[in-house]
Write an enzyme that holds these catalytic residues in place. Structure first.
Site, mmCIF file in Angstrom:
data_model
loop_
_atom_site.group_PDB
_atom_site.id
_atom_site.type_symbol
_atom_site.label_atom_id
_atom_site.label_comp_id
_atom_site.label_asym_id
_atom_site.label_seq_id
_atom_site.Cartn_x
_atom_site.Cartn_y
_atom_site.Cartn_z
ATOM 1 N N LEU A 71 1.113 -0.911 -0.447
ATOM 2 C CA LEU A 71 -0.015 0.035 0.299
ATOM 3 C C LEU A 71 0.790 1.040 0.121
ATOM 4 O O LEU A 71 0.331 2.767 -0.479
ATOM 5 C CB LEU A 71 -1.345 0.044 1.360
ATOM 6 N N ASN A 97 -8.463 -0.903 6.695
ATOM 7 C CA ASN A 97 -7.882 -1.550 7.613
ATOM 8 C C ASN A 97 -6.249 -1.611 7.964
ATOM 9 O O ASN A 97 -6.019 -1.210 9.160
ATOM 10 C CB ASN A 97 -8.533 -2.579 7.856
ATOM 11 N N SER A 149 -7.334 4.169 16.069
ATOM 12 C CA SER A 149 -6.755 3.217 16.687
ATOM 13 C C SER A 149 -7.116 4.485 18.389
ATOM 14 O O SER A 149 -7.061 5.411 18.638
ATOM 15 C CB SER A 149 -5.453 3.091 17.164
ATOM 16 N N TYR A 162 3.394 6.664 15.074
ATOM 17 C CA TYR A 162 2.720 5.579 14.506
ATOM 18 C C TYR A 162 1.424 6.114 15.178
ATOM 19 O O TYR A 162 0.083 6.623 14.610
ATOM 20 C CB TYR A 162 2.637 4.152 15.200
#
Length: 255
Positions: A71, A97, A149, A162
Site C-alpha cells: 500500500l 484497515n 486506534s 504511529y
C-alpha cells in the site's frame, strides 16, 4: 468466527478491504464473506492471505479475491481498486484497515522513517477513498470505514509516528464525510482498543500489559478480532444509514 447479525443490505455488495490477510483485517474479510458480499482484499503478506481464501472457501462462503499489494505504492493500490471494479462491479464499501503498529523511540525516528510510517499507516487511506469515490457516486452512494486506534486518545507512548498517523485518521474521516456526503457516501472511523490478534499476543502482550488492560477496561476480558469486525459490518450496512462523520471507540471501555 462467532455468529452475529445478518445485514440484508450487505448481500452482493462489492467490498474492498485493505490489510485483509491477517488479524482484524482477516476477521473483517471473513465476516463480509459470511454476509454474502463480493469481497476483494489487498495485503503485502502472500501466503497468509491465500490461506485465508482457502479457509473461507472450505466453509462454503463466497470466496474473496486476494490481490497482492504494497500500500505504500499508490499506483498499485489504484490498480487493485480498478481490478476489483472490473471483476466484481462498483465498490460500494471500503474498509481502510491496513496498518502496522511497530514500536519505536522518539530518539530513533529519522525523516525517512517518519515518512515511511505515514505511508504505511495513513496515506493509503486517503488515496483509497479518492479512488473509490467515483464508483460509489455512480452507484448512488456507499460507505467508507476507516480504522483508527485509541492509542492516541489514551496518549500511549513508545510509537509517536504511529499515534500521529492514527490521530490524523480522525480528521481525515470528518473531512471526507463532509466532502463525500453530497454523493450519499458515508464515512466513519472505528477506533479499536487492544484487540488480541496473534501479532499482539506474540509481540506485545506481557503479564504486566494484560494486568493493565484488565484494570483499565470496563469489560474484564481480552477483546477479539471478531468483535471489531461486527462493528465494521454495522457501519458498512444500511442499518447505520444515519451515521456519518463519526469516530466510534470500540475498546471495552478503556477510554
Amino acid at each position: 468466527m462467532t455468529a452475529g447479525a445478518i445485514y440484508p443490505s450487505l448481500k452482493d455488495r462489492v467490498v474492498f478491504i485493505t490489510g485483509g490477510g491477517s488479524g482484524i483485517g482477516a476477521s473483517i474479510v471473513e465476516h463480509f464473506c459470511a454476509q454474502g458480499s463480493k469481497v476483494a482484499f489487498v495485503d503485502i503478506a502472500d501466503e497468509p492471505s491465500r490461506e485465508l481464501v482457502r479457509s473461507i472457501q472450505a466453509k462454503g462462503d463466497p470466496a474473496p479475491v486476494f490481490i497482492p499489494c504494497d500500500l505504500k505504492d499508490i499506483e498499485a493500490l489504484r490498480s487493485a481498486i480498478q481490478r476489483t471494479v472490473d471483476d466484481l462491479g462498483p465498490i460500494t464499501v471500503l474498509v481502510n484497515n491496513a496498518a502496522h503498529d511497530e514500536r519505536h523511540s522518539f530518539e530513533s525516528v529519522t525523516p525517512d522513517y517518519w515518512d515511511e510510517r505515514m505511508a504505511t499507516n495513513l496515506r493509503h487511506q486517503f488515496f483509497a477513498a479518492q479512488a473509490v469515490y467515483p464508483h460509489m457516486k455512480g452507484a448512488g452512494g456507499g460507505a467508507i470505514v476507516n480504522m483508527g486506534s485509541v492509542s492516541w486518545v489514551i496518549g500511549q507512548g513508545g510509537m509517536p509516528a504511529y499515534t500521529t498517523a492514527k490521530s490524523a485518521i480522525a480528521g481525515l474521516t470528518r473531512s471526507l464525510a463532509r466532502d463525500f456526503g453530497e454523493a450519499n457516501i458515508r464515512v466513519n472511523c472505528v477506533l479499536p482498543g487492544w484487540i488480541m490478534t496473534e501479532r499482539q499476543k506474540t509481540k506485545w502482550l506481557t503479564p504486566e500489559g494484560e494486568e493493565e488492560l484488565l484494570r483499565r477496561q470496563c469489560v474484564k476480558r481480552q477483546l477479539q478480532p471478531a468483535e471489531l469486525a461486527r462493528v465494521v459490518l454495522f457501519f458498512a450496512s444500511d442499518d447505520s444509514s444515519a451515521c456519518t462523520n463519526q469516530n466510534y471507540i470500540a475498546d471495552g471501555g478503556w477510554v
